[in-house]
Design a protein around this motif. Sequence first.
Motif, PDB file in Angstrom:
ATOM      1  N   LEU A  16       0.794  -1.221   0.000  1.00  0.00           N
ATOM      2  CA  LEU A  16       0.000   0.000   0.000  1.00  0.00           C
ATOM      3  C   LEU A  16       0.832   1.278   0.000  1.00  0.00           C
ATOM      4  CD1 LEU A  16      -2.986  -0.897   2.333  1.00  0.00           C
ATOM      5  CD2 LEU A  16      -3.155  -0.064   0.001  1.00  0.00           C
ATOM      6  N   ALA A  20       0.660   4.907  -2.297  1.00  0.00           N
ATOM      7  CA  ALA A  20      -0.142   5.825  -1.505  1.00  0.00           C
ATOM      8  C   ALA A  20       0.566   7.150  -1.276  1.00  0.00           C
ATOM      9  CB  ALA A  20      -0.468   5.190  -0.154  1.00  0.00           C
ATOM     10  N   GLY A  84      -4.138   5.246  -2.984  1.00  0.00           N
ATOM     11  CA  GLY A  84      -4.291   4.117  -2.077  1.00  0.00           C
ATOM     12  C   GLY A  84      -5.587   4.099  -1.300  1.00  0.00           C
ATOM     13  N   LEU A  87      -9.505   0.820  -3.310  1.00  0.00           N
ATOM     14  CA  LEU A  87      -8.955  -0.474  -3.688  1.00  0.00           C
ATOM     15  C   LEU A  87      -9.988  -1.282  -4.461  1.00  0.00           C
ATOM     16  CD1 LEU A  87      -7.319  -1.475  -0.271  1.00  0.00           C
ATOM     17  CD2 LEU A  87      -6.274  -0.223  -2.176  1.00  0.00           C
TER      18      LEU A  87
END
Length: 245
Positions: A16, A20, A84, A87
């Motif tokens: 992640l 992100a 991020g 999803l």
Amino acid sequence: MQTMLRRLLGGFMLCLPLAAAAQFPNGPVRLNVGFPPGTGPDIVARTLSQHMGPLLGESVVVENKVGAGGQIAAQNVARSPADGQTLLLGEVGSISISPATYRNLNYDPPRDFAPISEVVRADFVLVVPASSPYKDLPAFVDAAKKAPDRVNFATFGAGTPGHFGAELFAREAGLKIEAIHYRSTGDAVSGLVSGGVQAAFVTTALAAPQVQGGKLRALATTGAKRSPALGDVPTFGEGGLPAVN
């Protein structure tokens, strides 16, 4: 199971931050799933969200973006900021099958998505209504070849794994089938149980309760080995169709 979940969720956590923003997570994280509540993908998404929330320190909200065999959810995530916060619970239909079969998709998986982790693998099973006269795979194939009309197969959408599983089976067995597309796996199973269609390809997890409850009959499973959920059901390989895997 808990150890497996920790490993899978660890994969999510490690990947992640790469996609992100510096302040990730910056508020609730949205997890898009392309199928209705109560379906297999939805259950997986909600299970993940329960474990991811405490690890991230933010709530993970499951959003059902239903339609086009998962394409609507994939398109929604592809158009979201690459921070991020949004999803996708991708599956083979929207990530692999659709790009290979549709020319004008509004997303491109290699370009638009950064894979985080494989979460679930599932075998599929060929099922017929419990009232069906076909007791095993050879009997079904023999009758289907002799039938004057195409055999009706329920699917949970064009281009979904259940649809392609049925088409692969038909090709390998030398059958002619007619795909009847339903909105969801639950609708497809309901159509099958009621006798509205003759057969379907669904996951073993979805089929097992219906088979054990006497509503469906399982004829063969994909995979190299028999499914633990349906140990008495032979594989397609055992039935002489090893390519249906």
